[in-house]
Scaffold this motif. Structure first.
Motif, short mmCIF file in Angstrom:
data_model
loop_
_atom_site.label_atom_id
_atom_site.label_comp_id
_atom_site.label_asym_id
_atom_site.label_seq_id
_atom_site.Cartn_x
_atom_site.Cartn_y
_atom_site.Cartn_z
N ILE A 142 42.86 3.39 -10.95
CA ILE A 142 44.07 3.36 -11.79
C ILE A 142 44.11 2.06 -12.59
O ILE A 142 44.42 2.06 -13.79
N ARG A 143 43.76 0.95 -11.93
CA ARG A 143 43.72 -0.35 -12.63
C ARG A 143 42.71 -0.30 -13.79
O ARG A 143 42.96 -0.81 -14.87
N LEU A 144 41.55 0.31 -13.51
CA LEU A 144 40.51 0.42 -14.54
C LEU A 144 41.03 1.21 -15.75
O LEU A 144 40.85 0.78 -16.90
N ILE A 145 41.69 2.34 -15.48
CA ILE A 145 42.23 3.15 -16.59
C ILE A 145 43.23 2.32 -17.39
O ILE A 145 43.24 2.33 -18.63
N GLY A 146 44.09 1.57 -16.68
CA GLY A 146 45.07 0.71 -17.35
C GLY A 146 44.39 -0.36 -18.21
O GLY A 146 44.82 -0.62 -19.35
N GLN A 147 43.33 -0.97 -17.68
CA GLN A 147 42.59 -2.00 -18.46
C GLN A 147 41.96 -1.39 -19.70
O GLN A 147 42.00 -1.98 -20.79
N ILE A 148 41.40 -0.19 -19.54
CA ILE A 148 40.81 0.51 -20.70
C ILE A 148 41.90 0.78 -21.74
O ILE A 148 41.68 0.60 -22.94
N GLY A 149 43.06 1.18 -21.26
CA GLY A 149 44.19 1.44 -22.18
C GLY A 149 44.53 0.22 -23.01
O GLY A 149 44.70 0.31 -24.24
N LYS A 150 44.63 -0.93 -22.35
CA LYS A 150 44.99 -2.17 -23.07
C LYS A 150 43.90 -2.54 -24.08
O LYS A 150 44.19 -3.01 -25.18
N GLU A 151 42.63 -2.35 -23.70
CA GLU A 151 41.52 -2.66 -24.62
C GLU A 151 41.53 -1.75 -25.84
O GLU A 151 41.31 -2.19 -26.97
N THR A 152 41.76 -0.45 -25.61
CA THR A 152 41.74 0.49 -26.74
C THR A 152 42.90 0.23 -27.69
O THR A 152 42.77 0.37 -28.90
N VAL A 153 44.06 -0.19 -27.14
CA VAL A 153 45.20 -0.53 -28.00
C VAL A 153 44.88 -1.75 -28.85
O VAL A 153 45.12 -1.77 -30.05
N SER A 154 44.32 -2.78 -28.20
CA SER A 154 44.08 -4.04 -28.93
C SER A 154 42.96 -3.89 -29.97
O SER A 154 42.89 -4.65 -30.93
N ALA A 155 42.09 -2.86 -29.82
CA ALA A 155 41.02 -2.64 -30.80
C ALA A 155 41.58 -2.18 -32.15
O ALA A 155 40.99 -2.42 -33.20
N LYS A 156 42.74 -1.50 -32.13
CA LYS A 156 43.45 -1.06 -33.34
C LYS A 156 42.58 -0.22 -34.29
O LYS A 156 42.77 -0.25 -35.50
N GLN A 157 41.62 0.51 -33.71
CA GLN A 157 40.75 1.30 -34.59
C GLN A 157 41.32 2.69 -34.83
O GLN A 157 41.37 3.16 -35.95
#
Length: 343
Positions: A45-60
């Motif tokens: 669950i933590r991994l999914i959350g970390q991926i979420g934050k990374e994909t948001v910050s990528a702004k692609q």
């Protein structure tokens, strides 16, 4: 530690993943989930959350973030999830949702509607969805300018009009109360504040979650509570033969705090038809505080009392409900209640 390091590498790289790569990661996480213990599940669950934050910050693109939000939502709905994992999944979902900076309103509305549908369709109490709905609604207006906050209030008001969310929460509260009563009966026990409603949340937590959300919607959505909703709440938590002292104290305190969210005529109806109908000998401190608040407000609204800096002045001697206070003084066997009624 090896797993933590691998997860860190995956999360860091995820901002450059294509949608198909992200979907593959999601698939692998679900496969791993099925053969993992709770400690590993929390790491996932933590991994999914970390991926979420990374994909948001990528702004692609919004699509990878949407895929992560959908996965966290799915995880939170896996059957027989322990409370700590359920709350972790919903926290990661909320944190990711709060970071979204593209199509913010559309994404929030989507998950507000997911919570609403959960609450509406579930035959059982859906306390996690009530709590998550409150958390998402709170994220409106939590940042930004006065104009943004005004727009957020309008959004909450519009959502309530379109989907009757206040009515839905009132109905859900009634459903949760019945479920708590049944849970207690199935164990041959009386209903108590710590009775588990759904094997996860206690009766008190359930009541608090529903009332706090309703209070938030009224105050932050600039809404007024209708007489119909007042009656429903009262019938669930006061008139109900299965209600307990905690239920009653919670709703008396709630009506005291929300008096400004009732229009004058509704205040009058609550005062005359509900509060004055309570047995004077059975009043608690909470119900007396509520009674006094409505007595002062209703009589002030009708020009019988006038508010001064520290107290009230009587403008007309025939105050609505004054005789009820005499009944309390003569009938209550609780000295503290009788003393407060004399005041």
């Amino acid at each position: 530690h090896v797993m933590d390091n691998v997860h860190s590498v995956i999360a860091s790289a995820s901002s450059r993943f294509s949608l198909s790569q992200l979907e593959l990661i999601n698939k692998l996480i679900k496969e791993k989930w099925n053969v993992s213990n709770n400690r590993i599940k929390e790491k996932l669950i933590r991994l999914i959350g970390q991926i979420g934050k990374e994909t948001v910050s990528a702004k692609q693109s919004v699509k990878p973030t949407h895929a992560v939000l959908a996965l966290l939502w799915e995880v939170a709905h896996f059957p027989d999830l322990p409370r700590d994992l359920l709350e972790r999944a919903l926290k990661e979902h909320l944190d990711t949702l709060s970071e979204v900076n593209l199509n913010v309103d559309m994404v929030r509305r989507k998950y507000i509607m997911c919570c609403v549908e959960d609450i509406k369709k579930s035959a059982q109490a859906s306390i996690p969805s009530v709590k998550h709905l409150h958390d998402i609604c709170k994220s409106y207006g939590s940042k930004g300018s006065a104009n943004y906050q005004k727009a957020s209030k309008q959004t909450l008001s519009d959502l309530n009009k379109q989907h009757e969310i206040v009515k839905l929460i009132s109905t859900s509260l009634n459903k949760a109360h019945k479920q708590a009563v049944q849970a207690a009966k199935s164990q041959g026990l009386p209903l108590k504040a710590d009775t588990l409603v759904d094997s996860l949340y206690t009766h008190q937590e359930s009541i608090d979650a529903h009332l706090k959300l309703m209070q938030f919607l009224l105050k932050d959505g600039d809404l007024y509570l209708s007489w119909a909703r007042c009656k429903e709440l009262w019938e669930t938590l006061v008139d109900n033969e299965d209600s307990i002292q905690m239920d009653q104290d919670c709703i008396y305190t709630w009506f005291t705090q929300c008096i400004s969210d009732l229009e004058p005529e509704t205040q009058r109806q609550v005062f005359r038809e509900k509060l004055l109908g309570l047995s004077p000998s059975s009043l608690s401190n909470n119900s007396l505080t509520c009674l006094r608040k409505y007595f002062e407000s209703v009589n002030t609204n009708e020009g019988r009392l006038k508010k001064t800096d520290k107290s009230f002045m009587v403008e007309r001697s025939e105050l609505l409900g004054i005789e009820y206070f005499w009944d309390i003084i003569t009938n209550s066997d609780k000295d503290d209640i009788a003393d407060r009624a004399i005041e």
